[in-house]
Design a protein around this motif. Structure first.
Motif, PDB file in Angstrom:
ATOM      1  N   VAL A 154       0.814  -1.224   0.000  1.00  0.00           N
ATOM      2  CA  VAL A 154       0.000   0.000   0.000  1.00  0.00           C
ATOM      3  C   VAL A 154       0.842   1.267   0.000  1.00  0.00           C
ATOM      4  CG1 VAL A 154      -1.956  -1.120   1.105  1.00  0.00           C
ATOM      5  CG2 VAL A 154      -0.224  -0.017   2.524  1.00  0.00           C
ATOM      6  N   THR A 155       2.155   1.119  -0.070  1.00  0.00           N
ATOM      7  CA  THR A 155       3.039   2.282  -0.135  1.00  0.00           C
ATOM      8  C   THR A 155       3.997   2.106  -1.310  1.00  0.00           C
ATOM      9  OG1 THR A 155       4.710   1.293   1.334  1.00  0.00           O
ATOM     10  CG2 THR A 155       2.954   2.585   2.370  1.00  0.00           C
ATOM     11  N   PRO A 156       4.568   3.200  -1.822  1.00  0.00           N
ATOM     12  CA  PRO A 156       5.493   3.104  -2.959  1.00  0.00           C
ATOM     13  C   PRO A 156       6.940   2.823  -2.555  1.00  0.00           C
ATOM     14  CG  PRO A 156       5.065   5.405  -2.466  1.00  0.00           C
ATOM     15  CD  PRO A 156       4.228   4.604  -1.493  1.00  0.00           C
ATOM     16  N   THR A 157       7.132   2.147  -1.414  1.00  0.00           N
ATOM     17  CA  THR A 157       8.498   1.868  -0.953  1.00  0.00           C
ATOM     18  C   THR A 157       9.283   1.065  -1.985  1.00  0.00           C
ATOM     19  OG1 THR A 157       7.652   1.815   1.314  1.00  0.00           O
ATOM     20  CG2 THR A 157       9.858   0.918   0.942  1.00  0.00           C
ATOM     21  N   LEU A 158       8.669   0.013  -2.509  1.00  0.00           N
ATOM     22  CA  LEU A 158       9.254  -0.793  -3.576  1.00  0.00           C
ATOM     23  C   LEU A 158       8.180  -1.032  -4.631  1.00  0.00           C
ATOM     24  CD1 LEU A 158      11.250  -3.536  -1.577  1.00  0.00           C
ATOM     25  CD2 LEU A 158      12.230  -1.703  -2.965  1.00  0.00           C
ATOM     26  N   PRO A 159       8.543  -1.067  -5.912  1.00  0.00           N
ATOM     27  CA  PRO A 159       7.540  -1.313  -6.958  1.00  0.00           C
ATOM     28  C   PRO A 159       6.899  -2.694  -6.787  1.00  0.00           C
ATOM     29  CG  PRO A 159       9.607  -0.498  -7.896  1.00  0.00           C
ATOM     30  CD  PRO A 159       9.882  -0.812  -6.460  1.00  0.00           C
ATOM     31  N   ASN A 160       5.605  -2.780  -7.066  1.00  0.00           N
ATOM     32  CA  ASN A 160       4.907  -4.051  -6.931  1.00  0.00           C
ATOM     33  C   ASN A 160       5.481  -5.127  -7.840  1.00  0.00           C
ATOM     34  OD1 ASN A 160       2.969  -3.606  -4.881  1.00  0.00           O
ATOM     35  ND2 ASN A 160       1.648  -2.505  -6.304  1.00  0.00           N
ATOM     36  N   THR A 161       5.903  -4.737  -9.040  1.00  0.00           N
ATOM     37  CA  THR A 161       6.485  -5.723  -9.946  1.00  0.00           C
ATOM     38  C   THR A 161       7.764  -6.318  -9.364  1.00  0.00           C
ATOM     39  OG1 THR A 161       7.567  -3.895 -11.122  1.00  0.00           O
ATOM     40  CG2 THR A 161       5.499  -4.725 -12.026  1.00  0.00           C
ATOM     41  N   PHE A 162       8.577  -5.482  -8.734  1.00  0.00           N
ATOM     42  CA  PHE A 162       9.798  -5.976  -8.110  1.00  0.00           C
ATOM     43  C   PHE A 162       9.462  -6.910  -6.951  1.00  0.00           C
ATOM     44  CE2 PHE A 162      12.950  -5.653  -4.713  1.00  0.00           C
ATOM     45  CZ  PHE A 162      14.097  -6.059  -5.373  1.00  0.00           C
ATOM     46  N   ILE A 163       8.462  -6.564  -6.148  1.00  0.00           N
ATOM     47  CA  ILE A 163       8.058  -7.417  -5.023  1.00  0.00           C
ATOM     48  C   ILE A 163       7.621  -8.784  -5.531  1.00  0.00           C
ATOM     49  CG2 ILE A 163       6.387  -7.687  -3.145  1.00  0.00           C
ATOM     50  CD1 ILE A 163       6.300  -4.613  -2.976  1.00  0.00           C
ATOM     51  N   ASN A 164       6.848  -8.816  -6.617  1.00  0.00           N
ATOM     52  CA  ASN A 164       6.378 -10.087  -7.171  1.00  0.00           C
ATOM     53  C   ASN A 164       7.535 -10.979  -7.604  1.00  0.00           C
ATOM     54  OD1 ASN A 164       3.804  -9.067  -6.821  1.00  0.00           O
ATOM     55  ND2 ASN A 164       3.540  -8.517  -8.971  1.00  0.00           N
ATOM     56  N   VAL A 165       8.519 -10.376  -8.245  1.00  0.00           N
ATOM     57  CA  VAL A 165       9.648 -11.145  -8.774  1.00  0.00           C
ATOM     58  C   VAL A 165      10.627 -11.542  -7.669  1.00  0.00           C
ATOM     59  CG1 VAL A 165      11.632 -11.073 -10.331  1.00  0.00           C
ATOM     60  CG2 VAL A 165       9.458 -10.083 -11.043  1.00  0.00           C
ATOM     61  N   ALA A 166      10.871 -10.629  -6.732  1.00  0.00           N
ATOM     62  CA  ALA A 166      11.925 -10.849  -5.744  1.00  0.00           C
ATOM     63  C   ALA A 166      11.486 -11.697  -4.554  1.00  0.00           C
ATOM     64  CB  ALA A 166      12.450  -9.501  -5.228  1.00  0.00           C
ATOM     65  N   SER A 167      10.201 -11.734  -4.260  1.00  0.00           N
ATOM     66  CA  SER A 167       9.729 -12.418  -3.043  1.00  0.00           C
ATOM     67  C   SER A 167      10.160 -13.876  -2.946  1.00  0.00           C
ATOM     68  CB  SER A 167       8.207 -12.304  -2.930  1.00  0.00           C
ATOM     69  OG  SER A 167       7.832 -10.980  -2.620  1.00  0.00           O
ATOM     70  N   PRO A 168       9.994 -14.690  -3.996  1.00  0.00           N
ATOM     71  CA  PRO A 168      10.437 -16.083  -3.853  1.00  0.00           C
ATOM     72  C   PRO A 168      11.950 -16.211  -3.728  1.00  0.00           C
ATOM     73  CG  PRO A 168       9.815 -15.647  -6.116  1.00  0.00           C
ATOM     74  CD  PRO A 168       9.385 -14.448  -5.317  1.00  0.00           C
ATOM     75  N   ILE A 169      12.694 -15.247  -4.259  1.00  0.00           N
ATOM     76  CA  ILE A 169      14.152 -15.318  -4.234  1.00  0.00           C
ATOM     77  C   ILE A 169      14.696 -15.016  -2.841  1.00  0.00           C
ATOM     78  CG2 ILE A 169      16.256 -14.325  -5.232  1.00  0.00           C
ATOM     79  CD1 ILE A 169      14.633 -13.818  -7.779  1.00  0.00           C
ATOM     80  N   VAL A 170      14.015 -14.137  -2.105  1.00  0.00           N
ATOM     81  CA  VAL A 170      14.452 -13.810  -0.739  1.00  0.00           C
ATOM     82  C   VAL A 170      13.678 -14.626   0.290  1.00  0.00           C
ATOM     83  CG1 VAL A 170      15.196 -11.506  -1.399  1.00  0.00           C
ATOM     84  CG2 VAL A 170      12.878 -11.840  -0.528  1.00  0.00           C
ATOM     85  N   ASN A 171      13.006 -15.676  -0.169  1.00  0.00           N
ATOM     86  CA  ASN A 171      12.349 -16.656   0.711  1.00  0.00           C
ATOM     87  C   ASN A 171      11.153 -16.099   1.479  1.00  0.00           C
ATOM     88  OD1 ASN A 171      14.272 -18.689   0.014  1.00  0.00           O
ATOM     89  ND2 ASN A 171      15.716 -17.748   1.437  1.00  0.00           N
ATOM     90  N   VAL A 172      10.386 -15.234   0.835  1.00  0.00           N
ATOM     91  CA  VAL A 172       9.088 -14.869   1.408  1.00  0.00           C
ATOM     92  C   VAL A 172       8.141 -16.036   1.149  1.00  0.00           C
ATOM     93  CG1 VAL A 172       7.118 -13.301   1.271  1.00  0.00           C
ATOM     94  CG2 VAL A 172       9.444 -12.409   1.017  1.00  0.00           C
ATOM     95  N   PRO A 173       7.578 -16.658   2.197  1.00  0.00           N
ATOM     96  CA  PRO A 173       6.685 -17.804   1.990  1.00  0.00           C
ATOM     97  C   PRO A 173       5.481 -17.419   1.142  1.00  0.00           C
ATOM     98  CG  PRO A 173       7.293 -17.589   4.304  1.00  0.00           C
ATOM     99  CD  PRO A 173       7.762 -16.333   3.619  1.00  0.00           C
ATOM    100  N   TYR A 174       5.007 -18.359   0.331  1.00  0.00           N
ATOM    101  CA  TYR A 174       3.908 -18.024  -0.570  1.00  0.00           C
ATOM    102  C   TYR A 174       2.649 -17.646   0.191  1.00  0.00           C
ATOM    103  CZ  TYR A 174       0.150 -18.206  -3.921  1.00  0.00           C
ATOM    104  OH  TYR A 174      -0.951 -17.880  -4.661  1.00  0.00           O
ATOM    105  N   HIS A 175       2.350 -18.332   1.308  1.00  0.00           N
ATOM    106  CA  HIS A 175       1.123 -17.991   2.031  1.00  0.00           C
ATOM    107  C   HIS A 175       1.170 -16.550   2.560  1.00  0.00           C
ATOM    108  CE1 HIS A 175       3.720 -19.329   5.396  1.00  0.00           C
ATOM    109  NE2 HIS A 175       2.988 -18.506   6.132  1.00  0.00           N
ATOM    110  N   THR A 176       2.345 -16.094   2.971  1.00  0.00           N
ATOM    111  CA  THR A 176       2.493 -14.703   3.408  1.00  0.00           C
ATOM    112  C   THR A 176       2.353 -13.755   2.224  1.00  0.00           C
ATOM    113  OG1 THR A 176       3.977 -15.376   5.200  1.00  0.00           O
ATOM    114  CG2 THR A 176       4.041 -13.060   4.548  1.00  0.00           C
ATOM    115  N   PHE A 177       2.989 -14.106   1.118  1.00  0.00           N
ATOM    116  CA  PHE A 177       2.897 -13.310  -0.106  1.00  0.00           C
ATOM    117  C   PHE A 177       1.450 -13.216  -0.567  1.00  0.00           C
ATOM    118  CE2 PHE A 177       2.717 -13.106  -4.728  1.00  0.00           C
ATOM    119  CZ  PHE A 177       3.560 -12.041  -5.025  1.00  0.00           C
ATOM    120  N   PHE A 178       0.744 -14.334  -0.546  1.00  0.00           N
ATOM    121  CA  PHE A 178      -0.641 -14.376  -1.009  1.00  0.00           C
ATOM    122  C   PHE A 178      -1.547 -13.512  -0.138  1.00  0.00           C
ATOM    123  CE2 PHE A 178      -4.905 -16.174  -0.663  1.00  0.00           C
ATOM    124  CZ  PHE A 178      -5.305 -16.199  -1.995  1.00  0.00           C
ATOM    125  N   LEU A 179      -1.442 -13.658   1.174  1.00  0.00           N
ATOM    126  CA  LEU A 179      -2.282 -12.878   2.082  1.00  0.00           C
ATOM    127  C   LEU A 179      -1.998 -11.383   1.962  1.00  0.00           C
ATOM    128  CD1 LEU A 179      -2.289 -15.049   5.350  1.00  0.00           C
ATOM    129  CD2 LEU A 179      -4.226 -14.566   3.841  1.00  0.00           C
TER     130      LEU A 179
END
Length: 271
Positions: free
Chosen positions: A189-214
């Protein structure tokens, strides 16, 4: 340990600052494409799947001239597209809905800009309540598709393109493991990081999918509401900047603040 390995791995890719000078001294011919043949085949399979989906949706629509169908890049393009689609939406609601979701998910999967225009279109065609539900579903599905595609082929690409930003994101995730959902909500909900970058980078930095999904399904609701609501009065918009009036900015601000309050309270309690 995995976080530390990721930091160390970035130094092995050409875009990192430590390797850029050595790249200049090496023969350009020695540079290897970052994807393996199997990774390229996997990505091609995803593209093929979307192509089949587009063809299926197109064949389900009635015979007509669809030359007006194109991704809108301006509000004028969007108004023209809305005017042409309105006559189909009432008679072929399911087909239009499937086509809309397929396009939106495709754009999110491959980081194609223009999702704000698609959100405006949803409000114009389906109204606020249905429009928000459709956009939240499509945005979450598209982000999830991007997440899994990145898990397949994203690591070498993002390490080559923006290793510094990836390391920053990795460090922030590592520091907030106990409150990761709140942090991911804050990012949505903030422009801290672009949403596209978050989508791509999350699995690489080990953000669990259930956390990402919620975080995605909840975090995109305020932004979706702002855009969809504006889409119901599409004729009154003069620019995309008109989306963010005082009320809209206030909504996003308070949602972002609410998402980090638990973390702030936790840090204060520990200190």
């Amino acid at each position: 340990m995995e976080h530390q390995q990721l930091v160390e791995t970035t130094s092995n890719y050409p875009s990192s600052s430590s390797s850029s000078s050595s790249m200049k001294s090496n023969d350009v011919k020695s540079f290897k494409f970052p994807l393996t043949i199997w990774e390229m085949m996997g990505a091609s399979g995803v593209v093929f799947g979307f192509a089949v989906g587009f063809i299926g949706v197109y064949l389900s629509l009635p015979d007509s001239d669809y030359s007006f169908l194109k991704l809108p890049r301006t509000l004028e393009d969007l108004r023209l597209l809305r005017d042409d689609l309105e006559q189909y939406t009432s008679d072929y609601t399911i087909q239009v809905l499937l086509a809309y979701c397929t396009v939106y998910i495709f754009m999110q999967t491959f980081m194609i800009p223009g999702s704000v225009f698609m959100s405006l279109l949803a409000g114009s065609l389906f109204g606020v309540l249905k429009g928000v539900a459709i956009v939240v579903f499509a945005a979450t599905a598209g982000a999830s598709s991007c997440y899994f595609l990145s898990n397949l082929i994203g690591r070498p690409l993002i390490l080559s393109l923006c290793p510094e930003k990836l390391v920053f994101f990795q460090n922030q995730v590592a520091k907030r493991e106990s409150r990761l959902l709140n942090y991911m909500l804050f990012l949505r909900v903030t422009p801290t990081l672009p949403n596209t970058f978050i989508n791509v980078a999350s699995p690489i930095v080990n953000v669990p999918y259930h956390t990402f999904f919620l975080a995605t399904s909840i975090g995109v609701v305020p932004v979706a509401y702002v855009a969809v609501r504006a889409g119901t009065t599409l004729g009154e918009l003069r620019s995309v900047g008109d989306l963010y009036d005082i009320q809209s900015i206030g909504i996003l601000f308070f949602v972002g603040l609410a998402s980090v309050i638990p973390t702030l309270i936790s840090n204060k309690t520990k200190s």
